[in-house]
Structures are given as structure tokens and as C-alpha cells.
Design a protein around this motif. Structure first.
Motif: not given
Length: 219
Positions: A110-135
């Protein structure tokens, strides 16, 4: 219908009637009803078509040009600087750009786009990452993201109790609520705590509405 256009049907076509701020029609375009369409917004519309017994989604512009082919099982309505959530044939989510290319690979549940720079993603647990997939923020396994963001705030839960966090993953309201209404009014969230409805606002905290009511006259 939205504030940009309204749609009418004519034989085998949809007619998109674009209006100005006074409601006057300024432009019309005709599109085949081979596809199902959402209303245009900011010059683009999501459309879908049945292929191999599955509905697939793409994007078309006002020049009747397909800018994103209908290759996706789901396609987010939100467009943040050209970024949209998309779902692939393997039922996994990623983020595509305005050309339909993967900016973030489709490897998430699952994914939610938060802003142009941050995204909430779920893979096992939830994380907030940037567009380069950095946590940016790695949440514990017991935290579940429950909603899309509204004005940079989002509902989360722990053991069926709800709270509110911001786009940096900072908890603004602990998970003490039995229910949180999803759409705040003027920035105030309605929250249910111990069978009592209260209000929450980021810069004011929890508010008890009864303290602001005057019962000098009542029947």
C-alpha cells in the motif's frame, strides 16, 4: 461534474464542457464512450477500459492524447507534481510519473503520497520514504496507517486505537481515540475518547466542546 467541467452523453460519445469561473462554457471536447472517464481536472482525466476481463486505468489530456496508457489495475486520483500511485499486474503498488514510468518500483502492499518529497509505504511495516526510496521514518510493526493525508495530517492506529501524525511521522495525538472522523472541519478533527466526542487541532491540542457551550437557558 467538477469546478472545471461537466459531462454530457450523446449517442456513442461523452461531451466534456469546460467552464470558466462564471460557469460559461469555454471549450467542448468529444470522446468515444469506448472508455469510462472521470471529469477533467487541471487539463487531465483518468479513464478506464476492460482488457482481458480486468479494468485498467490511464490518463488522457484535453487534446485527446493518451499521456498514460491504460496499463494499471489502479491509478490514484491525486496528482502531486505529476506523481500518482499505481497498481501493477502483480497487485503491488508503486509511484509513476506523468509519463507512466515508475518513479518508485511497485513492490509495496500500500502507498500514500504525502507530498512531492515524501511517500508512506507498506512492506511488512509502514515507512515514510523520499522519491529516491531513502527511509525517512521507519514505524514499528504495530503501527498501521489508516488514511490518506489531509493537510499534511494522517490517521494511524495501534491495537484498534487511533491517533494523528504528520508527514514526518511525528505523533501529534497519541493512539487514545476509539474513532476519528476522516474529514476535519476548519482544521478541527472530531475524535471519540471514552465515549465522549472532542475536537483536536494541531496547534491547539485536544479541546472539550462542552467548555465552550453556555447553558444559561435550556429546556
Amino acid at each position: 461534474m467538477n469546478d472545471e467541467c461537466f459531462i454530457t452523453k450523446e449517442k456513442n460519445y461523452y461531451i466534456f464542457n469546460f467552464t470558466n469561473e462564471k460557469g460559461k462554457i469555454t471549450k467542448k471536447i468529444k470522446l468515444s464512450d469506448e472508455y469510462d472517464y472521470k471529469p477533467f481536472k487541471n487539463g487531465y482525466a483518468k479513464f478506464s477500459v476492460i482488457q482481458k476481463n480486468e479494468r485498467r486505468y490511464g490518463i488522457i489530456d484535453q487534446n485527446k492524447t493518451v499521456v498514460i496508457k491504460p496499463d494499471f489495475l489502479e491509478l490514484g486520483d491525486k496528482n502531486i507534481d505529476g506523481l500518482r500511485v499505481a497498481k501493477n499486474d502483480f497487485l503491488m503498488y508503486g509511484v509513476i510519473n506523468e509519463y507512466g514510468e515508475w518513479e518508485i518500483p511497485a513492490v509495496y502492499e500500500k502507498i500514500y503520497i504525502l507530498s512531492v518529497n515524501t511517500i508512506a509505504v507498506k512492506k511488512d511495516n509502514w515507512k515514510i520514504i523520499d522519491v529516491k526510496s531513502n527511509i525517512i521514518k521507519d514505524f514499528p510493526y504495530n503501527i498501521s496507517i489508516e488514511s490518506d493525508f489531509f493537510n499534511d495530517l494522517q490517521v494511524f492506529s495501534i491495537n484498534k486505537k487511533y491517533g494523528i501524525l504528520n508527514i514526518n511521522g511525528e505523533i501529534l495525538l497519541n493512539s487514545i481515540c476509539d474513532q476519528i472522523e476522516p474529514n476535519p472541519d476548519n482544521g478541527y478533527w472530531q475524535v471519540l475518547i471514552n465515549n465522549k466526542w472532542m475536537l483536536f487541532k494541531e496547534d491547539e491540542g485536544l479541546l472539550d466542546p462542552e467548555k465552550y457551550l453556555i447553558f444559561t437557558e435550556r429546556k
